[in-house]
Design a protein around this motif. Structure first.
Motif, PDB file in Angstrom:
ATOM      1  N   TYR A 289      32.443  -3.591  30.449  1.00  0.00           N
ATOM      2  CA  TYR A 289      32.742  -3.010  29.141  1.00  0.00           C
ATOM      3  C   TYR A 289      34.150  -2.423  29.158  1.00  0.00           C
ATOM      4  CZ  TYR A 289      31.317   1.384  31.505  1.00  0.00           C
ATOM      5  OH  TYR A 289      31.183   2.425  32.382  1.00  0.00           O
ATOM      6  N   TYR A 290      34.624  -2.104  27.958  1.00  0.00           N
ATOM      7  CA  TYR A 290      35.953  -1.522  27.785  1.00  0.00           C
ATOM      8  C   TYR A 290      35.771  -0.144  27.149  1.00  0.00           C
ATOM      9  CZ  TYR A 290      37.235  -6.296  28.747  1.00  0.00           C
ATOM     10  OH  TYR A 290      37.357  -7.527  29.352  1.00  0.00           O
ATOM     11  N   GLU A 291      36.151   0.891  27.889  1.00  0.00           N
ATOM     12  CA  GLU A 291      35.879   2.270  27.488  1.00  0.00           C
ATOM     13  C   GLU A 291      37.140   2.958  26.975  1.00  0.00           C
ATOM     14  OE1 GLU A 291      33.373   6.066  29.194  1.00  0.00           O
ATOM     15  OE2 GLU A 291      34.419   4.790  30.634  1.00  0.00           O
ATOM     16  N   PRO A 292      37.182   3.276  25.677  1.00  0.00           N
ATOM     17  CA  PRO A 292      38.372   3.918  25.109  1.00  0.00           C
ATOM     18  C   PRO A 292      38.631   5.316  25.664  1.00  0.00           C
ATOM     19  CG  PRO A 292      36.984   2.966  23.395  1.00  0.00           C
ATOM     20  CD  PRO A 292      36.182   2.956  24.656  1.00  0.00           C
TER      21      PRO A 292
ATOM     22  N   PRO B 242      40.207  10.683  18.382  1.00  0.00           N
ATOM     23  CA  PRO B 242      40.364   9.289  18.809  1.00  0.00           C
ATOM     24  C   PRO B 242      41.820   8.859  18.711  1.00  0.00           C
ATOM     25  CG  PRO B 242      39.601   9.374  16.559  1.00  0.00           C
ATOM     26  CD  PRO B 242      39.628  10.798  17.035  1.00  0.00           C
ATOM     27  N   PHE B 243      42.129   7.745  19.340  1.00  0.00           N
ATOM     28  CA  PHE B 243      43.466   7.160  19.237  1.00  0.00           C
ATOM     29  C   PHE B 243      43.495   6.156  18.092  1.00  0.00           C
ATOM     30  CE2 PHE B 243      43.917   8.911  23.418  1.00  0.00           C
ATOM     31  CZ  PHE B 243      45.285   9.076  23.607  1.00  0.00           C
ATOM     32  N   GLU B 244      44.674   5.995  17.525  1.00  0.00           N
ATOM     33  CA  GLU B 244      44.861   4.945  16.537  1.00  0.00           C
ATOM     34  C   GLU B 244      44.607   3.588  17.181  1.00  0.00           C
ATOM     35  OE1 GLU B 244      48.713   5.136  14.776  1.00  0.00           O
ATOM     36  OE2 GLU B 244      48.317   7.009  13.684  1.00  0.00           O
ATOM     37  N   SER B 245      44.162   2.634  16.393  1.00  0.00           N
ATOM     38  CA  SER B 245      43.905   1.281  16.890  1.00  0.00           C
ATOM     39  C   SER B 245      45.231   0.550  17.150  1.00  0.00           C
ATOM     40  CB  SER B 245      43.091   0.516  15.852  1.00  0.00           C
ATOM     41  OG  SER B 245      42.795  -0.766  16.301  1.00  0.00           O
ATOM     42  N   PRO B 246      45.346  -0.191  18.260  1.00  0.00           N
ATOM     43  CA  PRO B 246      44.338  -0.373  19.308  1.00  0.00           C
ATOM     44  C   PRO B 246      44.272   0.831  20.235  1.00  0.00           C
ATOM     45  CG  PRO B 246      46.306  -1.579  19.890  1.00  0.00           C
ATOM     46  CD  PRO B 246      46.561  -1.003  18.527  1.00  0.00           C
ATOM     47  N   SER B 247      43.073   1.291  20.495  1.00  0.00           N
ATOM     48  CA  SER B 247      42.896   2.465  21.337  1.00  0.00           C
ATOM     49  C   SER B 247      43.135   2.124  22.806  1.00  0.00           C
ATOM     50  CB  SER B 247      41.469   2.985  21.178  1.00  0.00           C
ATOM     51  OG  SER B 247      41.217   4.041  22.089  1.00  0.00           O
ATOM     52  N   PRO B 248      43.880   3.000  23.532  1.00  0.00           N
ATOM     53  CA  PRO B 248      43.992   2.770  24.981  1.00  0.00           C
ATOM     54  C   PRO B 248      42.606   2.862  25.614  1.00  0.00           C
ATOM     55  CG  PRO B 248      44.800   4.952  24.404  1.00  0.00           C
ATOM     56  CD  PRO B 248      44.561   4.233  23.119  1.00  0.00           C
ATOM     57  N   ALA B 249      42.328   2.014  26.558  1.00  0.00           N
ATOM     58  CA  ALA B 249      40.993   1.957  27.157  1.00  0.00           C
ATOM     59  C   ALA B 249      41.090   1.528  28.609  1.00  0.00           C
ATOM     60  CB  ALA B 249      40.108   0.984  26.375  1.00  0.00           C
ATOM     61  N   ARG B 250      40.030   1.782  29.334  1.00  0.00           N
ATOM     62  CA  ARG B 250      39.945   1.296  30.712  1.00  0.00           C
ATOM     63  C   ARG B 250      38.900   0.204  30.780  1.00  0.00           C
ATOM     64  NH1 ARG B 250      36.934   5.823  34.515  1.00  0.00           N
ATOM     65  NH2 ARG B 250      35.155   6.258  33.182  1.00  0.00           N
ATOM     66  N   GLU B 251      39.178  -0.790  31.599  1.00  0.00           N
ATOM     67  CA  GLU B 251      38.244  -1.889  31.830  1.00  0.00           C
ATOM     68  C   GLU B 251      37.357  -1.506  33.007  1.00  0.00           C
ATOM     69  OE1 GLU B 251      39.254  -6.437  31.948  1.00  0.00           O
ATOM     70  OE2 GLU B 251      39.513  -5.638  33.978  1.00  0.00           O
ATOM     71  N   ILE B 252      36.055  -1.514  32.802  1.00  0.00           N
ATOM     72  CA  ILE B 252      35.093  -1.214  33.865  1.00  0.00           C
ATOM     73  C   ILE B 252      34.399  -2.511  34.255  1.00  0.00           C
ATOM     74  CG2 ILE B 252      33.062   0.095  34.538  1.00  0.00           C
ATOM     75  CD1 ILE B 252      35.548   1.800  34.107  1.00  0.00           C
ATOM     76  N   SER B 253      34.480  -2.849  35.537  1.00  0.00           N
ATOM     77  CA  SER B 253      33.977  -4.147  36.002  1.00  0.00           C
ATOM     78  C   SER B 253      33.040  -4.004  37.185  1.00  0.00           C
ATOM     79  CB  SER B 253      35.151  -5.055  36.415  1.00  0.00           C
ATOM     80  OG  SER B 253      35.990  -5.330  35.335  1.00  0.00           O
TER      81      SER B 253
END
Length: 313
Positions: A161-164, A260-271
């Motif tokens: 998932y991608y977590e903002p 929240p951040f404006e779109s596109p929101s910075p996010a981390r990729e969890i794998s």
């Protein structure tokens, strides 16, 4: 030469001690020592230099240990082939999870996974990413859950998932009046950070670098937990950034400070990360399917920009 002898050699190579290696292998020390000695006699070489404490591996022993890892892994693959052919999903499976993901993700998926796959003996270990990678390489972990991309040759990465990122901005902060944040708002000198060694910290620093509000020496108040960062923020020490899942169970009195951040929101990729040999892949896929299906509903954000956890020095 037997697989068991090679397993004992690997145990001694890891622990640098015959007694400890025997304990970890669930055999007596004389039994383990005798089997290692029999292998050395058969090969007519010394794998270990017993004159040193802790014992050391000889030069030829290092080559034997490296090959033994391959042989033992391939032997384990045979059982994997049989399990997959029978459609069996069970047995021991050790999963590492990074500290910034463990408290939020584990309660979300563990109960569902156990009910759906009762024959899997799931062993969970909280570990930082560097330790997790070493343990996957050494065979002590079957897989891990970490922030990616890592770009490591022997590691496979399967995004879950991608977590903002979400801002936590207390009253009387310079950003209090903002309804949404942008990277241009960020100044590392008033952002409370996790301690060094956390990949989320590295992601925040990279985000601040992207905003060009990054000095050589960042703000010095650091902590090992998001809860402490929130408390410090409440005391007027600065703002902080949180992973989205960490905001879901905040007290209502604190949720008013989330931005929240404006779109596109910075996010981390969890794998889900695991060795390219793909041992126990049927269990790995089962974990991926359960987590993805549960978290997909919890995170409704679609438009995100992935911030790498790899800190650029």
């Amino acid at each position: 030469m037997t697989i068991t002898q090679l397993q004992y050699v690997l145990a001694v190579a890891e622990h640098k001690n015959f007694t400890l290696a025997a304990e970890k292998s669930y055999v007596t020390q004389p039994t383990l020592s005798m089997q290692v000695q029999k292998l050395e006699d058969e090969l007519d070489v010394l794998i270990f230099d017993r004159s040193k404490k802790p014992i050391s591996i000889t030069e030829v022993g290092k080559k034997i240990v490296a090959q033994a890892k391959n042989i033992v892994a391939e032997a384990e693959r045979i059982k994997d082939i049989v399990d997959q052919d029978k459609g069996f999903i069970g047995g021991d499976y050790t999963l590492g999870i990074i500290p910034t993901v463990m408290p939020t993700l584990l309660p979300m998926f563990l109960g569902t996974f156990i009910k759906k796959y009762p024959k899997v003996n799931l062993i969970i270990k909280e570990q930082p990413t560097d330790t997790m990678i070493r343990n996957i390489l050494d065979g002590h972990l079957d897989a891990g859950i970490a922030a990616t991309p890592l770009e490591i040759e022997f590691i496979k990465e399967r995004p879950l998932y991608y977590e903002p990122f979400v801002g936590y901005v207390p009253n009387n902060h310079r950003l209090t009046s903002e309804t949404q944040l942008t990277t241009a708002h960020l100044d590392v000198n008033d952002i409370l950070l996790l301690q060094d060694g956390h990949c989320f910290r590295d992601g925040v620093i990279n985000l601040c670098k992207a905003s060009k509000n990054m000095e050589d020496e960042p703000f010095k108040i650091e902590s090992g937990s998001f809860e402490t960062l929130i408390s410090l923020s409440d005391e007027g020490m600065g703002m902080t950034l949180l992973p989205y899942l960490n905001t879901l169970h905040l007290e209502k009195s604190k949720q008013q400070f989330l931005k929240p951040f404006e779109s596109p929101s910075p996010a981390r990729e969890i794998s889900l990360i695991y060795h390219k040999s793909e041992l126990k892949i049927q269990i790995t896929e089962a974990i991926r399917e359960v987590i993805s299906s549960i978290v997909r509903g919890a995170i409704a954000f679609q438009d995100v920009k992935i911030i790498s956890p790899l800190a650029k020095k």
